[in-house]
Design a protein around this motif. Structure first.
Motif, mmCIF file in Angstrom:
data_model
loop_
_atom_site.group_PDB
_atom_site.id
_atom_site.type_symbol
_atom_site.label_atom_id
_atom_site.label_comp_id
_atom_site.label_asym_id
_atom_site.label_seq_id
_atom_site.Cartn_x
_atom_site.Cartn_y
_atom_site.Cartn_z
ATOM 1 N N GLY A 130 0.828 -1.213 0.000
ATOM 2 C CA GLY A 130 0.000 0.000 0.000
ATOM 3 C C GLY A 130 0.854 1.251 0.000
ATOM 4 N N LEU A 131 2.129 1.105 -0.341
ATOM 5 C CA LEU A 131 3.027 2.268 -0.347
ATOM 6 C C LEU A 131 3.369 2.732 -1.759
ATOM 7 N N GLY A 132 3.064 1.892 -2.735
ATOM 8 C CA GLY A 132 3.471 2.196 -4.115
ATOM 9 C C GLY A 132 2.973 3.538 -4.608
ATOM 10 N N LEU A 133 1.658 3.747 -4.585
ATOM 11 C CA LEU A 133 1.096 4.988 -5.136
ATOM 12 C C LEU A 133 1.467 6.227 -4.321
ATOM 13 N N PRO A 134 1.467 6.153 -2.953
ATOM 14 C CA PRO A 134 1.938 7.338 -2.211
ATOM 15 C C PRO A 134 3.350 7.743 -2.615
ATOM 16 N N ILE A 135 4.243 6.732 -2.836
ATOM 17 C CA ILE A 135 5.615 7.052 -3.248
ATOM 18 C C ILE A 135 5.587 7.709 -4.628
ATOM 19 N N VAL A 136 4.758 7.143 -5.518
ATOM 20 C CA VAL A 136 4.633 7.713 -6.867
ATOM 21 C C VAL A 136 4.213 9.179 -6.785
ATOM 22 N N LYS A 137 3.205 9.406 -5.955
ATOM 23 C CA LYS A 137 2.677 10.772 -5.832
ATOM 24 C C LYS A 137 3.759 11.730 -5.316
ATOM 25 N N LYS A 138 4.464 11.307 -4.271
ATOM 26 C CA LYS A 138 5.495 12.159 -3.668
ATOM 27 C C LYS A 138 6.625 12.406 -4.655
ATOM 28 N N LEU A 139 7.025 11.325 -5.359
ATOM 29 C CA LEU A 139 8.128 11.486 -6.304
ATOM 30 C C LEU A 139 7.739 12.444 -7.432
ATOM 31 N N LEU A 140 6.492 12.290 -7.885
ATOM 32 C CA LEU A 140 6.044 13.194 -8.962
ATOM 33 C C LEU A 140 6.015 14.640 -8.479
ATOM 34 N N GLU A 141 5.694 14.815 -7.196
ATOM 35 C CA GLU A 141 5.726 16.178 -6.647
ATOM 36 C C GLU A 141 7.134 16.747 -6.748
ATOM 37 N N LEU A 142 8.136 15.863 -6.512
ATOM 38 C CA LEU A 142 9.524 16.320 -6.636
ATOM 39 C C LEU A 142 9.825 16.754 -8.076
ATOM 40 N N PHE A 143 9.204 16.075 -9.014
ATOM 41 C CA PHE A 143 9.376 16.439 -10.430
ATOM 42 C C PHE A 143 8.510 17.655 -10.810
ATOM 43 N N GLY A 144 7.724 18.126 -9.842
ATOM 44 C CA GLY A 144 6.806 19.252 -10.108
ATOM 45 C C GLY A 144 5.607 18.796 -10.910
ATOM 46 N N SER A 145 5.215 17.548 -10.721
ATOM 47 C CA SER A 145 4.119 17.008 -11.530
ATOM 48 C C SER A 145 3.031 16.397 -10.636
ATOM 49 N N THR A 146 1.899 16.120 -11.254
ATOM 50 C CA THR A 146 0.814 15.447 -10.523
ATOM 51 C C THR A 146 0.341 14.256 -11.344
ATOM 52 N N ILE A 147 -0.344 13.377 -10.664
ATOM 53 C CA ILE A 147 -0.843 12.189 -11.374
ATOM 54 C C ILE A 147 -2.360 12.225 -11.419
ATOM 55 N N THR A 148 -2.924 11.808 -12.550
ATOM 56 C CA THR A 148 -4.385 11.728 -12.632
ATOM 57 C C THR A 148 -4.770 10.288 -12.938
ATOM 58 N N ILE A 149 -5.984 9.962 -12.575
ATOM 59 C CA ILE A 149 -6.440 8.584 -12.796
ATOM 60 C C ILE A 149 -7.785 8.610 -13.501
ATOM 61 N N ASP A 150 -7.893 7.741 -14.464
ATOM 62 C CA ASP A 150 -9.161 7.605 -15.179
ATOM 63 C C ASP A 150 -9.486 6.116 -15.142
ATOM 64 N N SER A 151 -10.532 5.755 -14.424
ATOM 65 C CA SER A 151 -10.769 4.323 -14.249
ATOM 66 C C SER A 151 -12.258 4.026 -14.110
ATOM 67 N N LYS A 152 -12.633 2.842 -14.589
ATOM 68 C CA LYS A 152 -14.015 2.378 -14.411
ATOM 69 C C LYS A 152 -13.959 0.950 -13.933
ATOM 70 N N LEU A 153 -14.785 0.642 -12.966
ATOM 71 C CA LEU A 153 -14.782 -0.725 -12.424
ATOM 72 C C LEU A 153 -15.038 -1.732 -13.540
ATOM 73 N N GLY A 154 -14.155 -2.722 -13.636
ATOM 74 C CA GLY A 154 -14.335 -3.782 -14.620
ATOM 75 C C GLY A 154 -13.804 -3.448 -16.004
ATOM 76 N N GLU A 155 -13.443 -2.180 -16.220
ATOM 77 C CA GLU A 155 -12.985 -1.803 -17.569
ATOM 78 C C GLU A 155 -11.502 -1.471 -17.628
ATOM 79 N N GLY A 156 -10.906 -1.172 -16.489
ATOM 80 C CA GLY A 156 -9.480 -0.870 -16.489
ATOM 81 C C GLY A 156 -9.178 0.533 -15.998
ATOM 82 N N SER A 157 -7.865 0.821 -15.918
ATOM 83 C CA SER A 157 -7.442 2.117 -15.374
ATOM 84 C C SER A 157 -6.351 2.717 -16.242
ATOM 85 N N THR A 158 -6.325 4.056 -16.223
ATOM 86 C CA THR A 158 -5.221 4.747 -16.892
ATOM 87 C C THR A 158 -4.666 5.790 -15.936
#
Ligand code: ADP
Length: 737
Positions: free
Chosen positions: A554-582
């Motif tokens: 349960g640490l993967g995405l928090p690390i991703v988020k923090k690291l992206l903040e270091l890059f000056g970036s943010t992450i967005t998610i587009d997902s639907k149950l049963g259809e997949g995520s981007t």
């Protein structure tokens, strides 16, 4: 001249009023005050005005103190009569009226009757204001009738008849005269017969029955002479003279006028004597008058003061109530604050204990983290080192995806350990991104390859779609970037079965040397519920986890988020149950050919150094010794390996080395202690600490022990050689933290 008629009223019914004997401290009894008031009336009757004033003043003073309206009215009436007697009519009216005010309050008809009668007489016969006077007389008559006192009725009616005749309203006065004629013999006083006959004479004269008029006037004069009633007799003379004048019997008229004048002269003479006496006592009298005035003024002042003090008392009570209310509120507030303070003090004490515990726990955690980090890094150094050795010694395996996966996984595992252990440091923004040149296509492919075993487990296909516009070499922190991609791709593979995971990289814009690349990691897996999409970036959050074989922290995405903040970036998610995520994010990498070449050249210079140095390796871990030795020997450096600090000291005593690579964590004598001894022996050979500890944790001790630099295991070999070269050539430059 008619004062006596007035005074008669004052004497009416002395004893008519009698009541309970009330006593108030310092004030005589009511009976005594009544006595005083009666005495004042008697004194007035005796023309002893001085004493009458003094007595009535005293009676008024006590009556006011006793608040006895009857006695107050009676006293005022006597005072008014005194003034009337002294021909001060206006003052007399003033005091009569005051008396009437209290008489009305007293609800005593007798006293009301007196005062109305007195006011009627004074207005009609002294002020000649019949319009005001007659109503007072009528009022007096009403009280007489009410009390059914015929004597008084006869008296008052004769006054009213006279008043009307005085203003030639004979017909209005006639009924009153008729009444008096009817009852005067039975109820009237003998002295009143003079006036009665005179009034009849006046009326007969008016109706022109002159013989009858003559008879009445002469009768009046006869009785007057007989009773020696000077004033009434004089009046009869005058009225008879007036009558004779009207019927033009001037001779007789003149005769009676002379008689009138003579009598008046006599009366005036006697009155003058009386008045002369009065002048003598006037000075004292004035004093009493003044005192009477003072009492009245005092009374009204007292009344005003009473009113004022009432208002003050009411205001005082209101203010007191408000103050009490305020005090009560303050008291309540005080109690509330006291309670809150107590609660806060207790809560504070608890918080202090909790804080101390938290600090203790945090210290324990740090210690634990430090130990674990060291213990994990040490074997990982071996894994990474041996993998490198394998790849280098067996060139045929260079293209082996397994070996590359092993190497990459070891590196990933190491950086993951670092991230997990240093997540607090990430949050404290203490991680600084490094600038390294890397081939983006190779990097992504490497990541995908290293993760492909997960993909195969779930029968997934992995696709990479790279935009041709993206430059081959980019500058940026490729390790952090890899961590981001590894986390996202491994998640995509973990949560997708029999599907496809696609990694998109697209150049969206350039700004000078900045290249904005948008990355999308798309899967056709289970998808994430809308309401969970925000939660998954919180630490240790796992949602909808059904797979029993799934392992995650349960640490993967928090690390991703923090690291992206270091890059000056943010992450967005587009997902639907049963259809997949981007998952989508953009990173601006630099692309500068010149800079890239410089970095590559630098590395080449370091690695291609032709110098042969002698290196002393000090490490208690045999595998790590072997790995380090292999790295060193690969560069054709001479290498001596010892497994303890003591051995290292011995070696350095007997031989000279160009550089010492010293492990820190060793039994018996650690790296710091060994370095200190080496320096105390005067040996200046550069010592590089090779450690699995974090650099920040050991830097201070390393410096004070006389070490020159620190390299954290596992390391890139070019970093080691670069450091060795720098230390040897630049003659032990200060440590660069
Ligand atoms: P971990 O994967 O170690 O559990 P992460 O922080 O990487 O922790 O992910 C948190 C949670 O987010 C996962 O447990 C999973 O429920 C959800 N998640 C992450 N990525 C995906 C994905 N691509 N598809 C579906 N669910 C995902």
């Amino acid at each position: 001249m008619f004062q006596l008629r007035t005074l008669i009223c004052v004497f009416f019914s002395w004893s008519a009023y009698c009541s309970v004997n009330d006593t108030i401290e310092g004030i005589p009894s009511r009976k005594d005050i009544l006595k005083l008031a009666n005495e004042a009336s008697n004194l007035l009757h005796e023309s002893n005005f001085e004493k009458s004033f003094a007595t009535s003043r005293l009676a008024l003073h006590y009556a006011l103190a006793l608040k006895d309206n009857y006695l107050i009215a009676k006293s005022y009436n006597t005072i008014g009569a005194n003034y009337e007697e002294l021909s001060e009519f206006d003052k007399a009216i003033l005091y009569y009226k005051k008396g009437l005010e209290f008489a009305n309050l007293a609800e005593n008809d007798t006293v009301k009757n007196w005062i109305n009668n007195n006011l009627g007489n004074i207005y009609c016969f002294e002020k000649k204001n019949h319009k005001v006077g007659i109503p007072f007389l009528n009022q007096s008559l009403l009280f007489n009738e009410k009390s059914k006192d015929t004597t008084k009725i006869v008296y008052t009616k004769s006054n009213i008849a006279w008043a009307y005749f005085d203003i030639n309203q004979f017909e209005k006065g006639k009924p009153y005269l008729d009444f008096v004629n009817k009852y005067s013999l039975k109820y009237g006083h003998e002295s009143d017969l003079v006036i009665l006959n005179m009034l009849n004479g006046m009326y007969q004269g008016h109706i022109k029955d002159y013989s009858k008029a003559d008879l009445y006037f002469l009768k009046a004069i006869e009785i007057g002479q007989k009773t020696n009633n000077g004033v009434d007799l004089a009046t009869s003379y005058l009225e008879y003279s007036n009558h004779l004048f009207k019927i033009e019997d001037f001779k007789k008229a003149y005769l009676y006028l002379v008689k009138y004048n003579q009598l008046i002269k006599e009366i005036n003479n006697s009155q003058n004597i009386k008045r002369a006496k009065l002048v003598g006592i006037n000075i004292e009298l004035d004093e009493y008058k003044r005192k009477v005035g003072t009492i009245t003024a005092e009374n009204s002042l007292q009344y005003q003061n009473l009113k004022k003090s009432k208002v003050i008392v009411v205001l005082f009570i209101i203010v007191l109530c408000v103050l009490l209310l305020q005090m009560y509120t303050l008291y309540k507030n005080y109690l509330f604050k006291k309670k809150v303070n107590l609660d806060l003090t207790l809560a504070n004490a608890e918080l202090i204990v909790a804080k101390e515990k938290a600090i203790e726990a945090s210290m324990l955690k740090s210690q634990f983290v430090s130990t674990i980090s060291h213990e994990l890094r040490t074997p990982l150094y071996g894994v990474v080192g041996i993998t490198n050795m394998l790849l280098e010694e067996h060139k045929e395996l260079e293209n082996s995806p397994h070996l590359n996966s092993l190497k990459f996984s070891a590196r990933y595992l190491l950086s993951l350990i670092n991230d997990v252990l240093q997540i607090n440091k990430i949050e404290e923004n203490r991680i600084v991104l490094e600038d390294l040149t890397f081939n983006i296509s190779d990097e992504i492919e490497m990541i995908v390859n290293s993760l492909s075993f997960i993909g195969k487990n779930h029968n997934n296909t992995i696709e990479i779609k790279l935009d041709d516009e993206i430059p081959e070499f980019l500058i940026g922190d490729k390790l952090r970037f890899s961590q981001i991609l590894i986390n996202l791709i491994s998640n995509a593979l973990k949560f997708t079965k029999d599907g496809t995971v696609t990694v998109f990289a697209k150049l969206i814009k350039t700004e000078g040397i900045k290249y904005y690349i948008e990355f999308k990691i798309k899967d056709t897996g289970v998808g994430i519920d809308k309401e969970d999409q925000n939660k998954i970036f919180d630490k240790f959050t796992q949602v909808g986890r059904k797979e029993i074989d799934y392992q995650g922290t349960g640490l993967g995405l928090p690390i991703v988020k923090k690291l992206l903040e270091l890059f000056g970036s943010t992450i967005t998610i587009d997902s639907k149950l049963g259809e997949g995520s981007t998952f989508t994010f953009t990173i601006a990498f630099d692309s500068d050919l010149k800079k890239t070449n410089e970095i590559i050249n630098n590395m080449e210079v370091d690695l291609s150094s032709g110098q042969v140095f002698t290196v002393l390796i000090v490490d208690d871990n045999i595998i790590n010794c072997m790995v380090t030795q292999k790295i060193i020997e690969k560069r054709n450096y001479k290498c001596i390996v010892v497994n303890s600090g003591k051995e290292a000291i011995k070696r350095l005593e007997n031989a000279s080395f160009d550089v010492v690579l010293m492990d820190i964590n060793m039994p018996e004598m650690n790296g710091f202690e060994a370095s200190k001894i080496i320096r105390s022996m005067g040996i200046v050979t550069p010592i590089i600490a090779l450690t699995a500890f974090n650099k920040e944790e050991v830097i201070e001790e390393a410096l004070s022990a006389g070490m020159n630099d620190i390299i954290v295991k596992p390391f890139e070999s070019y970093v080691l050689f670069k450091t060795i070269n720098q230390l040897i050539y630049k003659d032990s430059e200060p440590l660069n933290v």
